[in-house]
Design a protein around this motif. Structure first.
Motif, PDB file in Angstrom:
ATOM      1  N   LEU A  98      12.666   3.853  -4.663  1.00 23.60           N
ATOM      2  CA  LEU A  98      11.624   4.689  -5.246  1.00 23.60           C
ATOM      3  C   LEU A  98      12.194   6.011  -5.759  1.00 23.60           C
ATOM      4  O   LEU A  98      13.093   6.590  -5.146  1.00 23.60           O
ATOM      5  N   GLU A  99      11.641   6.496  -6.869  1.00 22.31           N
ATOM      6  CA  GLU A  99      12.167   7.707  -7.500  1.00 22.31           C
ATOM      7  C   GLU A  99      11.904   8.965  -6.676  1.00 22.31           C
ATOM      8  O   GLU A  99      12.762   9.833  -6.570  1.00 22.31           O
ATOM      9  N   ASN A 100      10.708   9.057  -6.091  1.00 24.22           N
ATOM     10  CA  ASN A 100      10.330  10.322  -5.449  1.00 24.22           C
ATOM     11  C   ASN A 100       9.858  10.122  -4.017  1.00 24.22           C
ATOM     12  O   ASN A 100       9.099  10.911  -3.489  1.00 24.22           O
ATOM     13  N   ALA A 101      10.294   9.047  -3.377  1.00 24.65           N
ATOM     14  CA  ALA A 101       9.911   8.796  -1.986  1.00 24.65           C
ATOM     15  C   ALA A 101      11.063   8.122  -1.268  1.00 24.65           C
ATOM     16  O   ALA A 101      11.794   7.320  -1.857  1.00 24.65           O
ATOM     17  N   ALA A 102      11.223   8.452   0.001  1.00 20.16           N
ATOM     18  CA  ALA A 102      12.313   7.890   0.797  1.00 20.16           C
ATOM     19  C   ALA A 102      11.778   7.336   2.106  1.00 20.16           C
ATOM     20  O   ALA A 102      10.979   7.993   2.778  1.00 20.16           O
ATOM     21  N   PRO A 103      12.193   6.121   2.483  1.00 21.90           N
ATOM     22  CA  PRO A 103      11.789   5.569   3.776  1.00 21.90           C
ATOM     23  C   PRO A 103      12.576   6.197   4.905  1.00 21.90           C
ATOM     24  O   PRO A 103      13.744   6.589   4.732  1.00 21.90           O
TER      25      PRO A 103
ATOM     26  N   VAL B 299       0.834  -1.202   0.000  1.00 19.55           N
ATOM     27  CA  VAL B 299       0.000   0.000   0.000  1.00 19.55           C
ATOM     28  C   VAL B 299       0.869   1.253   0.000  1.00 19.55           C
ATOM     29  O   VAL B 299       0.650   2.186  -0.777  1.00 19.55           O
ATOM     30  N   ALA B 300       1.888   1.275   0.865  1.00 23.50           N
ATOM     31  CA  ALA B 300       2.772   2.439   0.942  1.00 23.50           C
ATOM     32  C   ALA B 300       3.519   2.653  -0.366  1.00 23.50           C
ATOM     33  O   ALA B 300       3.677   3.793  -0.832  1.00 23.50           O
ATOM     34  N   ARG B 301       3.973   1.563  -0.967  1.00 20.01           N
ATOM     35  CA  ARG B 301       4.736   1.682  -2.224  1.00 20.01           C
ATOM     36  C   ARG B 301       3.855   2.193  -3.360  1.00 20.01           C
ATOM     37  O   ARG B 301       4.260   3.069  -4.130  1.00 20.01           O
ATOM     38  N   ILE B 302       2.643   1.637  -3.477  1.00 23.40           N
ATOM     39  CA  ILE B 302       1.737   2.072  -4.543  1.00 23.40           C
ATOM     40  C   ILE B 302       1.396   3.554  -4.384  1.00 23.40           C
ATOM     41  O   ILE B 302       1.317   4.307  -5.364  1.00 23.40           O
ATOM     42  N   LEU B 303       1.209   4.004  -3.157  1.00 20.35           N
ATOM     43  CA  LEU B 303       0.910   5.415  -2.907  1.00 20.35           C
ATOM     44  C   LEU B 303       2.106   6.322  -3.194  1.00 20.35           C
ATOM     45  O   LEU B 303       1.943   7.534  -3.363  1.00 20.35           O
ATOM     46  N   SER B 304       3.288   5.747  -3.252  1.00 19.10           N
ATOM     47  CA  SER B 304       4.511   6.555  -3.372  1.00 19.10           C
ATOM     48  C   SER B 304       5.081   6.627  -4.772  1.00 19.10           C
ATOM     49  O   SER B 304       5.895   7.507  -5.071  1.00 19.10           O
TER      50      SER B 304
ATOM     51  N   THR C  61       5.790   7.119  -8.780  1.00 16.31           N
ATOM     52  CA  THR C  61       5.452   8.045  -9.858  1.00 16.31           C
ATOM     53  C   THR C  61       4.726   7.269 -10.958  1.00 16.31           C
ATOM     54  O   THR C  61       4.793   6.033 -11.025  1.00 16.31           O
ATOM     55  N   THR C  62       4.073   8.002 -11.852  1.00 12.59           N
ATOM     56  CA  THR C  62       3.374   7.359 -12.972  1.00 12.59           C
ATOM     57  C   THR C  62       4.336   6.525 -13.802  1.00 12.59           C
ATOM     58  O   THR C  62       4.010   5.404 -14.230  1.00 12.59           O
TER      59      THR C  62
END
Length: 435
Positions: free
Chosen positions: A212-217, A156-161, A163-164
């Motif tokens: 992820l391209e535009n999200a960081a844990p 869920v977190a990955r899908i929300l994070s 980019t297209t």
């Protein structure tokens, strides 16, 4: 001749059919029933759309489905179109392989607020499940809270994070992709009642968050136990915790637009808001001597305009079938429910294990069925089912019909995507009719 009906066409159902073929050879006829016109269950609607390599296991099920003595009977709802008692009269063995597609409920004040979803519905939404295609979750807020510390929470977190562009090659539903493209999400907080050593997250899924391209844990270093304690963990768990340590060592956000925060030792106690969820009240926890979480009395509030609960699943009830309310599955003893009635996979043991765990489960159950039914009792089987459904005006969907739906989905796919799923049953029926 033995006649076996399997209710549910996901991994557990097809592994059980495969086991029955190997056990009985040509002396068995197997019908696999599903309420949807599409087979493969969890593979189609549960596995994340960007995990296409996992979905390739469906090729194995397709080989079983195309066998002469196995038939897919889609678009038939057991408990409505036909009763369990009627199936038991027609078949020597009836196996419930329905999985556990219903969410465990979050019994907290405010859990009925708008903007609160269980993972079954939210995952079903982005995977194009007909039951959930229209839920339209609000993505206009900056803050999302995901409750749970397993792989589904990571999905869920990955899908929300993403980019297209990162969804290229996936089969995410177009309505979900369009909504995510304009989402205002900036912070996703993953809540876990216990600590890093107790997570149910595998290294592969956890590691994807770091790419992820535009999200960081982000992990608070103070939540991590002394590194020497990692030595007592299983190898896979040790790798997962090592990844959490890597996340903790990185600079917050790393200049990216979204942050995925891991909030350990944190138990939700109330969802805040008037009509729509606005936040989550969290109680800080600590572990007792047996690593069970207990509240400390310290609370704090997290903003949230969307909450997704990933806290487990339940099998659906079917009239006439004993049910274990506490476990959320059918009441059974080693897969036997009643004489002639069995269950397998998550419907038998609850939502535990991987897709592959269902294979030995299916083979073990078929051994029991073989002991119980012998050479068969001369029941009507497939012919009796067809006569009954025709009398009731139920239009079944065969595997050949599904192949036409499959071809139509692939033909309408976005560039680079494997397919564009139909999200309405009537569109699936129209596709196999060639309309």
């Amino acid at each position: 001749m033995r006649h076996i009906a399997i209710v549910g066409s996901g991994p557990a159902g097809y592994y059980t059919a495969e086991a029955a073929q190997k056990a009985f050879g040509e002396d068995v006829r197997i019908d696999i029933l599903d309420r949807l016109p599409t087979p493969f269950g969890l593979i189609r609607f549960g596995v994340a759309p960007d995990h296409q390599s996992i979905k390739k296991v469906a090729r194995r099920y397709e080989k079983v489905a195309l066998s002469d003595n196995v038939r897919f009977v889609g678009h038939v709802t057991v408990g409505e179109d036909i009763a369990i008692s009627e199936l038991m009269e027609l078949y020597d063995a009836v196996v419930l392989a329905t999985g556990a597609p219903h969410d465990r409920t979050l019994d907290l004040p405010g859990s009925d607020l708008a903007g609160v979803y269980g993972s079954a519905s939210f995952v079903g939404w982005y995977n194009g499940h007909p039951d959930f295609a229209d839920i339209d979750p609000p993505l206009d807020g900056r803050d999302v809270v995901v409750i749970g510390n397993g792989n589904v929470a990571l999905d869920v977190a990955r899908i929300l994070s993403k980019t297209t562009q990162e969804f290229a090659g996936s089969d995410i539903a177009r309505h979900a992709l369009d909504a995510l493209e304009t989402a205002a999400t900036r912070t996703i907080t993953i809540l876990g009642r216990r600590g890093p050593h107790q997570i149910a997250m595998t290294p592969k899924e956890l590691g994807e968050l770091g790419e992820l391209e535009n999200a960081a844990p982000s992990v608070d270093p103070s939540d991590l136990p002394p590194e020497a304690q990692d030595e007592g963990l299983e190898p896979g768990q040790r790798k997962s915790v090592a990844l959490l340590r890597d996340f903790a060592a990185c600079a917050d956000g790393a200049g990216k637009g979204k942050t995925i925060m891991f909030d350990f030792f944190a138990s939700p106690v109330e969802l805040l808001g008037e009509e729509r969820v606005e936040g989550v009240r969290v109680e800080r926890t600590e572990l007792d001597g047996e690593h069970r979480p207990r509240g400390t009395g310290e609370t704090y509030d997290l903003p949230a305009q969307l909450v997704v609960t990933c806290i487990g699943y339940r099998s659906p009830r079917i009239e006439g079938v004993p049910y274990d309310e506490g476990a959320g599955r059918f009441a059974n003893e080693d897969g036997r429910i009643l004489p002639g009635l069995y269950c397998v996979g998550w419907a038998r043991r609850g939502p535990t294990g991987t897709i592959g765990t269902n294979r030995p489960d299916g083979y073990e159950l078929v051994d029991r069925i073989a002991q119980d039914i012998g050479a068969g009792a001369g029941k009507a089987g497939r012919a009796g089912l067809d006569a009954l459904l025709e009398e009731r005006g139920v239009e079944i969907v065969t595997f050949a019909d599904w192949q036409k739906i499959d071809e139509a989905e692939m033909a309408r796919a976005m560039k680079g995507a494997p397919r564009e799923k139909f999200v309405r049953v009537e569109d699936m029926i129209a596709a196999h009719r060639g309309e």
